[in-house]
Design a protein around this motif. Sequence first.
Motif, mmCIF file in Angstrom:
data_model
loop_
_atom_site.group_PDB
_atom_site.id
_atom_site.type_symbol
_atom_site.label_atom_id
_atom_site.label_comp_id
_atom_site.label_asym_id
_atom_site.label_seq_id
_atom_site.Cartn_x
_atom_site.Cartn_y
_atom_site.Cartn_z
ATOM 1 N N ALA A 21 -9.242 4.856 6.997
ATOM 2 C CA ALA A 21 -7.940 5.191 6.408
ATOM 3 C C ALA A 21 -7.801 4.577 5.023
ATOM 4 O O ALA A 21 -7.309 5.222 4.085
ATOM 5 C CB ALA A 21 -6.821 4.681 7.324
ATOM 6 N N ALA A 22 -8.236 3.312 4.885
ATOM 7 C CA ALA A 22 -8.155 2.656 3.581
ATOM 8 C C ALA A 22 -8.998 3.392 2.554
ATOM 9 O O ALA A 22 -8.584 3.557 1.397
ATOM 10 C CB ALA A 22 -8.610 1.201 3.705
ATOM 11 N N GLY A 23 -10.176 3.878 2.973
ATOM 12 C CA GLY A 23 -11.021 4.633 2.046
ATOM 13 C C GLY A 23 -10.337 5.888 1.539
ATOM 14 O O GLY A 23 -10.382 6.198 0.342
ATOM 15 N N ALA A 24 -9.671 6.611 2.452
ATOM 16 C CA ALA A 24 -8.963 7.838 2.054
ATOM 17 C C ALA A 24 -7.791 7.518 1.133
ATOM 18 O O ALA A 24 -7.522 8.239 0.163
ATOM 19 C CB ALA A 24 -8.480 8.576 3.298
ATOM 20 N N ILE A 25 -7.088 6.422 1.429
ATOM 21 C CA ILE A 25 -5.936 6.033 0.597
ATOM 22 C C ILE A 25 -6.401 5.606 -0.790
ATOM 23 O O ILE A 25 -5.797 5.980 -1.814
ATOM 24 C CB ILE A 25 -5.146 4.912 1.285
ATOM 25 C CG1 ILE A 25 -4.373 5.480 2.482
ATOM 26 C CG2 ILE A 25 -4.183 4.232 0.316
ATOM 27 C CD1 ILE A 25 -3.675 4.447 3.323
ATOM 28 N N PHE A 26 -7.483 4.847 -0.855
ATOM 29 C CA PHE A 26 -7.975 4.397 -2.158
ATOM 30 C C PHE A 26 -8.482 5.574 -2.987
ATOM 31 O O PHE A 26 -8.372 5.567 -4.217
ATOM 32 C CB PHE A 26 -9.071 3.354 -1.971
ATOM 33 C CG PHE A 26 -8.563 2.047 -1.410
ATOM 34 C CD1 PHE A 26 -7.267 1.627 -1.649
ATOM 35 C CD2 PHE A 26 -9.383 1.235 -0.637
ATOM 36 C CE1 PHE A 26 -6.790 0.432 -1.132
ATOM 37 C CE2 PHE A 26 -8.923 0.041 -0.112
ATOM 38 C CZ PHE A 26 -7.616 -0.366 -0.365
ATOM 39 N N GLU A 27 -9.054 6.585 -2.334
ATOM 40 C CA GLU A 27 -9.462 7.784 -3.066
ATOM 41 C C GLU A 27 -8.250 8.480 -3.683
ATOM 42 O O GLU A 27 -8.320 8.985 -4.806
ATOM 43 C CB GLU A 27 -10.206 8.738 -2.131
ATOM 44 C CG GLU A 27 -11.620 8.285 -1.788
ATOM 45 C CD GLU A 27 -12.307 9.204 -0.803
ATOM 46 O OE1 GLU A 27 -11.669 10.197 -0.384
ATOM 47 O OE2 GLU A 27 -13.470 8.944 -0.443
ATOM 48 N N TYR A 31 -2.049 7.312 7.926
ATOM 49 C CA TYR A 31 -3.156 6.518 7.397
ATOM 50 C C TYR A 31 -2.736 5.062 7.177
ATOM 51 O O TYR A 31 -3.499 4.144 7.498
ATOM 52 C CB TYR A 31 -3.652 7.105 6.071
ATOM 53 C CG TYR A 31 -4.512 8.342 6.221
ATOM 54 C CD1 TYR A 31 -4.163 9.360 7.102
ATOM 55 C CD2 TYR A 31 -5.665 8.515 5.483
ATOM 56 C CE1 TYR A 31 -4.937 10.501 7.248
ATOM 57 C CE2 TYR A 31 -6.457 9.651 5.616
ATOM 58 C CZ TYR A 31 -6.077 10.643 6.497
ATOM 59 O OH TYR A 31 -6.849 11.766 6.640
ATOM 60 N N THR A 32 -1.557 4.837 6.625
ATOM 61 C CA THR A 32 -1.111 3.458 6.415
ATOM 62 C C THR A 32 -0.882 2.754 7.746
ATOM 63 O O THR A 32 -1.048 1.543 7.850
ATOM 64 C CB THR A 32 0.179 3.420 5.574
ATOM 65 O OG1 THR A 32 1.150 4.315 6.133
ATOM 66 C CG2 THR A 32 -0.092 3.808 4.145
ATOM 67 N N GLY A 33 -0.500 3.521 8.766
ATOM 68 C CA GLY A 33 -0.371 2.945 10.105
ATOM 69 C C GLY A 33 -1.707 2.470 10.634
ATOM 70 O O GLY A 33 -1.791 1.450 11.332
ATOM 71 N N GLN A 34 -2.784 3.215 10.299
ATOM 72 C CA GLN A 34 -4.122 2.802 10.712
ATOM 73 C C GLN A 34 -4.518 1.490 10.028
ATOM 74 O O GLN A 34 -5.120 0.611 10.649
ATOM 75 C CB GLN A 34 -5.133 3.889 10.345
ATOM 76 C CG GLN A 34 -4.944 5.187 11.097
ATOM 77 C CD GLN A 34 -5.376 5.079 12.550
ATOM 78 O OE1 GLN A 34 -6.537 4.855 12.851
ATOM 79 N NE2 GLN A 34 -4.429 5.222 13.439
ATOM 80 N N ILE A 35 -4.153 1.347 8.764
ATOM 81 C CA ILE A 35 -4.430 0.093 8.064
ATOM 82 C C ILE A 35 -3.651 -1.041 8.714
ATOM 83 O O ILE A 35 -4.146 -2.158 8.866
ATOM 84 C CB ILE A 35 -4.059 0.208 6.571
ATOM 85 C CG1 ILE A 35 -5.031 1.145 5.858
ATOM 86 C CG2 ILE A 35 -4.098 -1.155 5.897
ATOM 87 C CD1 ILE A 35 -4.762 1.303 4.395
ATOM 88 N N VAL A 94 0.841 -1.198 0.000
ATOM 89 C CA VAL A 94 0.000 0.000 0.000
ATOM 90 C C VAL A 94 0.872 1.242 0.000
ATOM 91 O O VAL A 94 0.641 2.191 -0.769
ATOM 92 C CB VAL A 94 -0.952 0.004 1.218
ATOM 93 C CG1 VAL A 94 -1.634 1.364 1.350
ATOM 94 C CG2 VAL A 94 -1.997 -1.090 1.085
ATOM 95 N N ARG A 95 1.902 1.249 0.874
ATOM 96 C CA ARG A 95 2.801 2.403 0.935
ATOM 97 C C ARG A 95 3.531 2.595 -0.393
ATOM 98 O O ARG A 95 3.692 3.716 -0.877
ATOM 99 C CB ARG A 95 3.812 2.182 2.059
ATOM 100 C CG ARG A 95 3.684 3.235 3.147
ATOM 101 C CD ARG A 95 4.605 3.041 4.285
ATOM 102 N NE ARG A 95 3.926 3.456 5.498
ATOM 103 C CZ ARG A 95 4.111 2.913 6.675
ATOM 104 N NH1 ARG A 95 4.946 1.930 6.803
ATOM 105 N NH2 ARG A 95 3.467 3.356 7.718
ATOM 106 N N ARG A 96 3.951 1.504 -0.985
ATOM 107 C CA ARG A 96 4.652 1.595 -2.275
ATOM 108 C C ARG A 96 3.725 2.170 -3.340
ATOM 109 O O ARG A 96 4.138 3.029 -4.142
ATOM 110 C CB ARG A 96 5.126 0.203 -2.695
ATOM 111 C CG ARG A 96 5.965 0.190 -3.973
ATOM 112 C CD ARG A 96 6.273 -1.219 -4.418
ATOM 113 N NE ARG A 96 5.052 -1.930 -4.774
ATOM 114 C CZ ARG A 96 5.017 -3.191 -5.200
ATOM 115 N NH1 ARG A 96 6.131 -3.880 -5.259
ATOM 116 N NH2 ARG A 96 3.877 -3.753 -5.516
ATOM 117 N N ASP A 97 2.460 1.726 -3.355
ATOM 118 C CA ASP A 97 1.507 2.230 -4.340
ATOM 119 C C ASP A 97 1.203 3.710 -4.122
ATOM 120 O O ASP A 97 1.060 4.471 -5.082
ATOM 121 C CB ASP A 97 0.212 1.417 -4.283
ATOM 122 C CG ASP A 97 0.387 0.007 -4.830
ATOM 123 O OD1 ASP A 97 1.462 -0.278 -5.392
ATOM 124 O OD2 ASP A 97 -0.540 -0.809 -4.667
#
Length: 578
Positions: free
Chosen positions: A308-314, A125-129, A94-97
Motif C-alpha cells: 500500500a505504501a508503494g502505491a501511495i508513494f507512486e 490503502y492508508t488503512g493498510q499502512i 500520509v492522508r494529508r499528503d
Amino acid sequence: MPVREIYPRLLRYTWAHRKWLGIAAIGMVGYAAADTGLIYILKPLLDGSIVDRDPWMIRWIPVFLLGLLMVRGVFGFLSSYGMSWVANRVIYHVRRDVFAKFLQLPTSFFDDHSTGKTTAKLTYYTGQISGAATSAITIVVQDTMRIIGFTFLMFWVNWSLAMVVFVVGPIIALIVSNVSKRFRRYSVTMQQSMGDITHISEEVLTGQRVVKVFGGEEHERNSFDRINERFRRMSMRKATTTAASVPVLQFITAIAAACVVAIAVRDTGGGMMSPGDLATFFGAMMGMMQPIKRLTSVNATIQAGMAAAGAIFELLDEPAERDPGRLTIDRARGEIQVSEMAFRYPNTEAYVLRDITFDVEPGQTVAFVGRSGSGKSTLLSLLPRFYDYEAGSIRLDGHELSEYRLADLRAQISLVDQNVVLFNDTVAGNIAYGTLGGADRETVIDAARRAYAHEFIESLPEGYDTLVGQNGIMLSGGQRQRIAIARALLKDSPILILDEATSALDTESERAIQKGLEVLMRDRTTLVIAHRLSTIQDADRIVVLYDGELVEQGTHSELMDQRGHYRNLHDIQFSQPG
C-alpha cells in the motif's frame, strides 16, 4: 516501487515523531527485559526456594515476581500507547499528503485514472499502512527484543544446548523470506481489486437512476461479483499461506525443543543442570515460540502495508500541475489573443484542435458553436490552463498564459459549466466558495438575487443555511445552475466562461436568467458555449468550430449571409416540421 525505497521513505514519516518513538522503544525494551526476568526467576524459585529451602528466597521471591509483573505492565502500556500515537500521526500525515496531492494533480491525471481507484488510496490503502504501522511494528520490535532476551538467557544458562536450538534458524529465515514474497504479491493484487470495487460501487451509486431505468442491475451485479470474487480468492490464498506457514515453523521449532529435552534429561548438555537451570532454559525456549508465531503471522500485515505504501508513494511522485509563471496580476483587462494554436490530449496522437486563431477585445462577448465533438469545451478549458497547448500561443493582456502564476490567472476567470458541481455544504457556502468564503451574507444574497435564485433559496427549509447534499442532490438541475451563476456573479472576475450555462433550465427560467447574465456580462470579457443559437445571436462575434478547426467567425448576420456551417446549424435548429 522497490521495497528498498519504500522502507526508508516510510521511516521518514515515522522518524518525524522520534520523541514518542523513543518512549515506545523504551517500553518495548523494558517489556522484553521484564519478560526475560520472569523466565529467569524460575531458577532461584526452584533452586533456592523449593530445593534448598532458603528463607530469604522464600520471603522475597513473591515480592520480586509481583514487582516484575507491575514493571511489565507499565512498559507494555508505554510501548502500545507510544507506537499507536506514532502510527496514527503517520497515517494522519500520509492522508494529508495524499489529499494535498489530489489538489495539485493536473486534470489529465484524473482523465486517465478512475475516481474510485484514486479514492481507494486515500481510504483503503492508508488503512493498510495503519495496520503495518501499529500492531505490526509493535509486534516486530517487541517480540524481536523478547527473542533476543530469551536467546541471551539460554546461552547464559547452557550455551551448547542453545546452539542446538539455533540450528533451525536458517531454515526459519528461508521459509519467512519465501512467505514474504507471496504476501506482497497477493497484497498488491488485493489492493488493485479493492480499487476496482470502489470504482464500480461509485459508478452504480452515482448513476443509480440510469441503472434502474435501463435494467442494468443484473449486469452491474455480475460485474461486481467478478471483482469481489477475485478479491476473495486472493484473500484466501493469503490466508492459506499464513495458515500453512505458522504450523510449519512451529513444527520445526518443536523438533529443536524435543532435541533439547532429550539431551538435557541425559545430562549431556554441557554438564549437570540443576532443576532451576533446566526450567529456565526450557521456559526461555518455549517462550520464544509465541513471538516466532506472531512474527510469522504479522508478516502478512507488514507486506500489505508495504504494498500500500508503494502505491501511495507512486501517487505522491506523480508530477504536479505545472506552474512555471512568475507574473502576477490584480485584475486583467480581458484581451485574449489565440494564434495558430494546436492541442492534443496527453498520451494521444490525434490533435483535437488545429491552427486556431482569433482575438477577443476586452468586454466583448464571443460565442463558440459547432456540433458535438468539435472542440468547443476543450478550447475554453485551455484558458484556465486545465491543459497546456502544444503549439501556437494564447495570450491574455499581451502575455502568454504560462507567464502568469496559476493562481493569479485563475483568479481572473469565473466558470459556469454545463456539469454544475456543488459541494455537500449550505447554499451560502456553495455560493461563497473557496476564496469567496469571506463574503458577508448580504453580498451573497445580492448575488443570488441577480442570478434569480433568491426566491427559491428562501423557500428551502433553512434558507441559505440549507445543506444541499452531495453534488446538490436536494436541488433541481435549474436550481443548481442558478447557484453556480450566483457563485460566478459573486466572484466578479473580468473573464467569464459560460459552458451551456442555461442548458438545464426550462424556457421561463432561461429567460429570467438571461436578464441576469446580461448584467453579469456587461463590461467583462465573456466566452460562451451555447447549443441554443437563439441565446447568442447578439454576441459581438461567433466562432464556428468543425472537427477541431475554426471554419467561420463573424456576427450572426454575417455568418447567416455566408450560408456556411453556421447557417446549416441555424436552419437545422430552427426548422419547423412540415
